[in-house]
Design an enzyme around this catalytic site. Sequence first.
Site, PDB file in Angstrom:
ATOM      1  N   MET A 252       0.803  -1.225   0.000  1.00  0.00           N
ATOM      2  CA  MET A 252       0.000   0.000   0.000  1.00  0.00           C
ATOM      3  C   MET A 252       0.838   1.278   0.000  1.00  0.00           C
ATOM      4  SD  MET A 252      -2.857  -1.232  -0.344  1.00  0.00           S
ATOM      5  CE  MET A 252      -3.469  -2.902  -0.247  1.00  0.00           C
ATOM      6  N   CYS A 253       2.154   1.157  -0.165  1.00  0.00           N
ATOM      7  CA  CYS A 253       3.009   2.349  -0.250  1.00  0.00           C
ATOM      8  C   CYS A 253       2.861   2.999  -1.614  1.00  0.00           C
ATOM      9  CB  CYS A 253       4.470   1.971  -0.045  1.00  0.00           C
ATOM     10  SG  CYS A 253       4.934   1.798   1.668  1.00  0.00           S
ATOM     11  N   HIS A 254       2.861   4.325  -1.603  1.00  0.00           N
ATOM     12  CA  HIS A 254       2.808   5.082  -2.845  1.00  0.00           C
ATOM     13  C   HIS A 254       4.205   5.180  -3.443  1.00  0.00           C
ATOM     14  CE1 HIS A 254      -0.839   6.382  -0.742  1.00  0.00           C
ATOM     15  NE2 HIS A 254      -1.339   6.584  -1.949  1.00  0.00           N
TER      16      HIS A 254
ATOM     17  N   ASP B 297      24.393 -10.451   4.440  1.00  0.00           N
ATOM     18  CA  ASP B 297      24.670 -11.189   3.210  1.00  0.00           C
ATOM     19  C   ASP B 297      26.156 -11.159   2.860  1.00  0.00           C
ATOM     20  OD1 ASP B 297      23.958 -12.608   0.746  1.00  0.00           O
ATOM     21  OD2 ASP B 297      24.438 -10.718  -0.251  1.00  0.00           O
TER      22      ASP B 297
ATOM     23  N   MET C  73       8.073   4.640   5.672  1.00  0.00           N
ATOM     24  CA  MET C  73       8.280   3.269   5.202  1.00  0.00           C
ATOM     25  C   MET C  73       9.577   3.154   4.403  1.00  0.00           C
ATOM     26  SD  MET C  73       6.017   1.611   6.675  1.00  0.00           S
ATOM     27  CE  MET C  73       6.555   0.064   5.971  1.00  0.00           C
ATOM     28  N   GLU C  74       9.913   4.189   3.673  1.00  0.00           N
ATOM     29  CA  GLU C  74      11.169   4.182   2.933  1.00  0.00           C
ATOM     30  C   GLU C  74      12.354   4.148   3.900  1.00  0.00           C
ATOM     31  OE1 GLU C  74       8.107   5.250   0.103  1.00  0.00           O
ATOM     32  OE2 GLU C  74       8.485   5.907   2.154  1.00  0.00           O
TER      33      GLU C  74
END
Length: 161
Positions: free
Chosen positions: A75-77, A131, A116-117
């Site tokens: 749901m992130c733009h 990693d 969110m970013e």
Amino acid sequence: MTNFTHFNQQGRAKMVDISNKQETVRLAKAHSSIFVNKEIYEQIINLELHKGDVLAVAQVAGVMAAKQTSSIIPMCHLIAINGVNIEFNWEEKNESQFQLHITVEVKTKGNTGVEMEALTVASVTALTVYDMCKAVDKGMIIGETSLLEKSGGVNGDFKRQ
């Protein structure tokens, strides 16, 4: 269900309409960390890992993650990112364990925030360190990831205490 912004009248997921929101400068800061052993710490700081400069690769991965957040969080733009900064700081926990602190700042000028970013950048940066170093030790632990602060937008500012 109408009290939740990401659900429609039928209770199904929707992307929030942000077209009426005012465009403002928005900033978000987030933090994550990874615990490594002394061998990994020394190989990272001395640029001795065979995969290359761990922090440089993690930094590029973090910037790339900021630009891809809307592709992995449903749901992130999709937003224009104006800036991403990632800083690393080491903390010696004891003589055999070190914690790499990852602090992230993401900035945009738009009509939705970049929390969110910032959280995605912090997470992907820590995952990339893992990693790059897993051949040496798979026992590394990625620490808590959290939003430190955000500014801009209708909901006002937030600063973690």
